[in-house]
Structure formats: C-alpha cells, structure tokens
Design an enzyme around this catalytic site. Sequence first.
Site, PDB file in Angstrom:
ATOM      1  N   TYR A 143       0.708  -1.244  -0.107  1.00 52.53           N
ATOM      2  CA  TYR A 143      -0.055   0.069   0.165  1.00 52.53           C
ATOM      3  C   TYR A 143       0.730   1.280   0.123  1.00 52.53           C
ATOM      4  O   TYR A 143       0.419   2.305  -0.567  1.00 52.53           O
ATOM      5  CB  TYR A 143      -0.991  -0.181   1.315  1.00 52.53           C
ATOM      6  CG  TYR A 143      -1.735  -1.233   0.933  1.00 52.53           C
ATOM      7  CD1 TYR A 143      -2.594  -1.825   0.536  1.00 52.53           C
ATOM      8  CD2 TYR A 143      -3.658  -0.038   1.427  1.00 52.53           C
ATOM      9  CE1 TYR A 143      -3.817  -2.302   0.896  1.00 52.53           C
ATOM     10  CE2 TYR A 143      -4.586  -0.384   1.321  1.00 52.53           C
ATOM     11  CZ  TYR A 143      -5.135  -2.101   0.937  1.00 52.53           C
ATOM     12  OH  TYR A 143      -5.484  -2.040   0.863  1.00 52.53           O
ATOM     13  N   LYS A 192       2.977 -15.334   3.078  1.00 50.65           N
ATOM     14  CA  LYS A 192       3.292 -16.283   1.916  1.00 50.65           C
ATOM     15  C   LYS A 192       4.675 -16.559   1.875  1.00 50.65           C
ATOM     16  O   LYS A 192       5.542 -16.443   0.666  1.00 50.65           O
ATOM     17  CB  LYS A 192       2.759 -15.528   0.763  1.00 50.65           C
ATOM     18  CG  LYS A 192       2.852 -15.733  -0.072  1.00 50.65           C
ATOM     19  CD  LYS A 192       1.627 -17.238  -0.692  1.00 50.65           C
ATOM     20  CE  LYS A 192       1.820 -17.607  -2.136  1.00 50.65           C
ATOM     21  NZ  LYS A 192       0.994 -19.153  -1.923  1.00 50.65           N
ATOM     22  N   ASP A 224      -2.626 -18.038   1.097  1.00 46.68           N
ATOM     23  CA  ASP A 224      -4.071 -18.929   0.311  1.00 46.68           C
ATOM     24  C   ASP A 224      -5.012 -19.461   1.149  1.00 46.68           C
ATOM     25  O   ASP A 224      -5.872 -20.588   0.771  1.00 46.68           O
ATOM     26  CB  ASP A 224      -3.198 -19.493  -0.997  1.00 46.68           C
ATOM     27  CG  ASP A 224      -2.059 -19.585  -0.941  1.00 46.68           C
ATOM     28  OD1 ASP A 224      -2.017 -20.071   0.559  1.00 46.68           O
ATOM     29  OD2 ASP A 224      -1.788 -21.522  -1.226  1.00 46.68           O
ATOM     30  N   ASP A 248      -5.904  -6.715   4.739  1.00 45.98           N
ATOM     31  CA  ASP A 248      -7.393  -5.907   3.149  1.00 45.98           C
ATOM     32  C   ASP A 248      -8.444  -7.050   3.021  1.00 45.98           C
ATOM     33  O   ASP A 248      -9.350  -6.892   3.038  1.00 45.98           O
ATOM     34  CB  ASP A 248      -7.074  -5.408   2.522  1.00 45.98           C
ATOM     35  CG  ASP A 248      -7.963  -4.678   1.556  1.00 45.98           C
ATOM     36  OD1 ASP A 248      -8.803  -3.639   2.117  1.00 45.98           O
ATOM     37  OD2 ASP A 248      -7.895  -5.066   0.192  1.00 45.98           O
ATOM     38  N   ASP A 252     -12.560  -8.752   5.331  1.00 49.88           N
ATOM     39  CA  ASP A 252     -13.205  -8.683   4.121  1.00 49.88           C
ATOM     40  C   ASP A 252     -13.228 -10.055   3.689  1.00 49.88           C
ATOM     41  O   ASP A 252     -15.423 -10.179   4.472  1.00 49.88           O
ATOM     42  CB  ASP A 252     -13.909  -8.693   2.927  1.00 49.88           C
ATOM     43  CG  ASP A 252     -13.872  -6.412   2.240  1.00 49.88           C
ATOM     44  OD1 ASP A 252     -12.944  -5.778   3.333  1.00 49.88           O
ATOM     45  OD2 ASP A 252     -14.091  -6.208   1.698  1.00 49.88           O
TER      46      ASP A 252
HETATM   47  C1  IPM Z   1     -10.465  -0.725   4.039  1.00 54.44           C
HETATM   48  C2  IPM Z   1     -10.792  -0.774   2.359  1.00 54.44           C
HETATM   49  C3  IPM Z   1      -9.751   0.729   2.323  1.00 54.44           C
HETATM   50  C4  IPM Z   1      -7.984  -0.081   2.262  1.00 54.44           C
HETATM   51  C5  IPM Z   1      -9.162   0.912   0.540  1.00 54.44           C
HETATM   52  C6  IPM Z   1     -10.661   2.410   0.554  1.00 54.44           C
HETATM   53  C7  IPM Z   1      -8.743   2.010   1.231  1.00 54.44           C
HETATM   54  O1  IPM Z   1     -10.523  -1.219   2.214  1.00 54.44           O
HETATM   55  O2  IPM Z   1     -10.025  -0.223   5.297  1.00 54.44           O
HETATM   56  O3  IPM Z   1     -10.669  -1.458   4.090  1.00 54.44           O
HETATM   57  O4  IPM Z   1      -7.978  -0.936   1.432  1.00 54.44           O
HETATM   58  O5  IPM Z   1      -7.312  -0.204   3.135  1.00 54.44           O
HETATM   59 MN    MN Z   2     -10.505  -2.935   2.992  1.00 58.62          MN
END
Ligand code: IPM
Ligand code: MN
Length: 358
Positions: A143, A192, A224, A248, A252
């Site tokens: 990032y 990884k 993975d 990240d 999710d």
């Molecule tokens: C999160 C979001 C952010 C990230 C984006 C919006 C830059 O997806 O906070 O997880 O990737 O960190």
């Molecule tokens: Mn995110």
Amino acid sequence: MTDVKKIAVIEGDGIGPEVVAEAIKVMRKTEEAYGLRFDFEYGLFGGIAIDEKGTPLPEDTLAMCQKADAVLLGAVGGPKWDSNPKELRPETGLLGIRKALGLFSNIRPALVFDCLKEASTLKPEVLEGTDLIVVRELTGGIYFGEKFRRDSAGGEEAVDTSTYNVQEVERIARQAFEIARTRRKKLASVDKANVLETSRLWRETVIRVSADYPDVELEHVLVDNCAMQLLRRPASFDVIVTENMFGDILSDEAAMLTGSIGMLSSASLGEGAFGLYEPVHGSAPDIAGLGVANPVATILSVALMYRLTFGYHEAAEAIERAVSEVLDAGYRTSDIAVDKSTALNTSAMGDLIVAAIR
Ligand code: IPM
Ligand code: MN
C-alpha cells in the site's frame, strides 16, 4: 471533575453522517448513565472535503485529529469521486490519515451474532462459536511502497513495491500477541513465506517475538490456505495477524462469515491509547440520505473506543449488551431483516439501543 475526552468526528460521505449521528446519541447517553464527558469537534474528510476544500484530507482536519483523544469516523467515498486522479480520491485521504496519525494496527473483530446466523451464507454448524479478530498491519507493505510506471519491451509497465522492516513487523506482532493473551490465547500469523521475501522476514520476526509470549499458541498459515480455512473452520481462529494487503482481503472475507457487514466495528491504533474508530462498511451511496442504514457497526465502534482508548469497560459492556438485547428482541434494520417490511430506520434503531443502555 470527570476528565473531558476530546473526540474528533469525521462523518465523511454517503451514510457516514447518518450512522455517526446515532453513535453520538449513544455516547451522550453513556455520559448520563456512566458520568463520562465528551467534547465533539467535527471536521471535513473524504469526498465532501474534496468538494469543499479541494483535498480529501484538509490540514485543519488532520490537526483536529492530532489534538483529539480519539477519532470517530463514518465512511468515505462514492461514485462521484471514483474517476478522480489519485490525489483527489477519498481513499487517498484514508491512507494519508492512517499514515499521518501513525495508526499501524487495524483491528477488525468478526463476531457471529447468534440471532443473525441465518444471515450468513455459511451453514450454522460451521459458524458455531465463531469469534475472531483480524489484526491487520496498516501503514506498510505494498500500500505504501514506491509505485511508478515505466516503459518496457512489453509496453508501459506498472510497478508496486512491498517493503517491511523488522520494527514494523515486531510492533504489530506484539500487539497481536497482547490481544490474543486477553482472549483464547491463539494466534495465527498469516504470510506467503513460500514465495515472498517480506513474508520470510515477517515469519522470522513473529517467531522471535513469540518467545516473549510462551502462553500464546502460535501457528503460521499461508495466506491462500487461510482464505480456505476461514470458510472451513472459522471457529478455530482466535486472533489472525497479517500484513496490510492480506489483511485487507481476509478481513472482508471474515466479515462475510457474519453475514452482516453492517454490524462490524473496527479500531486503528498506534503505540499509545489514541485510536481511530470506524465501521467496517463503506459509505453505501445507494442508500445514502434514505435514513435506512444500519447504525450498529458505528455504535459498536464506540464500544471498542471505550475499551481500547479510554478503558471505560463498564460503559463498553453496556453498549454491547444494549445492542444484543435489541437484536434478540427481533429489531432489525433492512440490511439484516428477513422480512424487510418490518425493518426499522436508522434513528429508530439508534433510539432503541440508547433506551436499552442502563
Ligand atoms: C479498507 C478499505 C481501504 C483499504 C480502501 C478504501 C483504501 O478497503 O479500509 O479496508 O484498502 O485499506
Ligand atoms: Mn478493505
């Protein structure tokens, strides 16, 4: 006299202002019920700041956050700014504020609420007992590495670099071990290491730090495989620690185990008690302004703030208990309602939670 805590409030875009308003109501109620005192200051951030000030992270907003004891953030972004150049994107403001405030650790609990099990796409028996936290490194890796374009034999070429040093890995590892210590004492470090040099350094460093935490059981999981195990045996995870990009993605995935992203809170922390608290969900432009957003994630982020920044454990518990009671009584916003016709709007949900705080 009670000490007054300064809260920097960044409502942001989309449903941000609507969910933050409910969280503030909850904070006001805990002022009365628990003798707490807060001073709220509001700042522009994200898309709205691009529109009004020409930058996603205005200097006065950053200064306001730096002077505060904690930051409460709604959500940022929306289609209006999606095709903007990088400097004029809300996401750039988000990365900038994390870096500028030294928030290297992002904590995302994924807790399956019993009464919402039917909202998940996974079988209830697989989900049984799932209660995990993803600790994501937030200010390093790909990032924040050097990024550029150049010519190559195959045409224009894009480069993103990923860098981690020992200090960066060590501090996030320590934080994850500390959190694991307060829970079921299990840490999964995700990397990884069979391919990436940054991952090999990550693993070596985590192993070295683990010597200080003999009471915490450590496992190393390749990313993975972790993606797979999260679906296969989610309940066996306690704390997962991983680098920025893997975190990240996996956070999710973990959020979806619960079936309800509208319920999940997060904290971003640095070395001290200061933290930034926000719901995991985004700005949901499709429902912005309709007053139907689920305020629970933001309200639970306040509970995290109380625990992690202020040590207000009783008030934190009161908020979490109030949320559970309201859900157990069957109240739902439309994102988690089975019968949408009975769904409550944002402020009605907030009011019920406020009323349930004692
Ligand atoms: C999160 C979001 C952010 C990230 C984006 C919006 C830059 O997806 O906070 O997880 O990737 O960190
Ligand atoms: Mn995110």
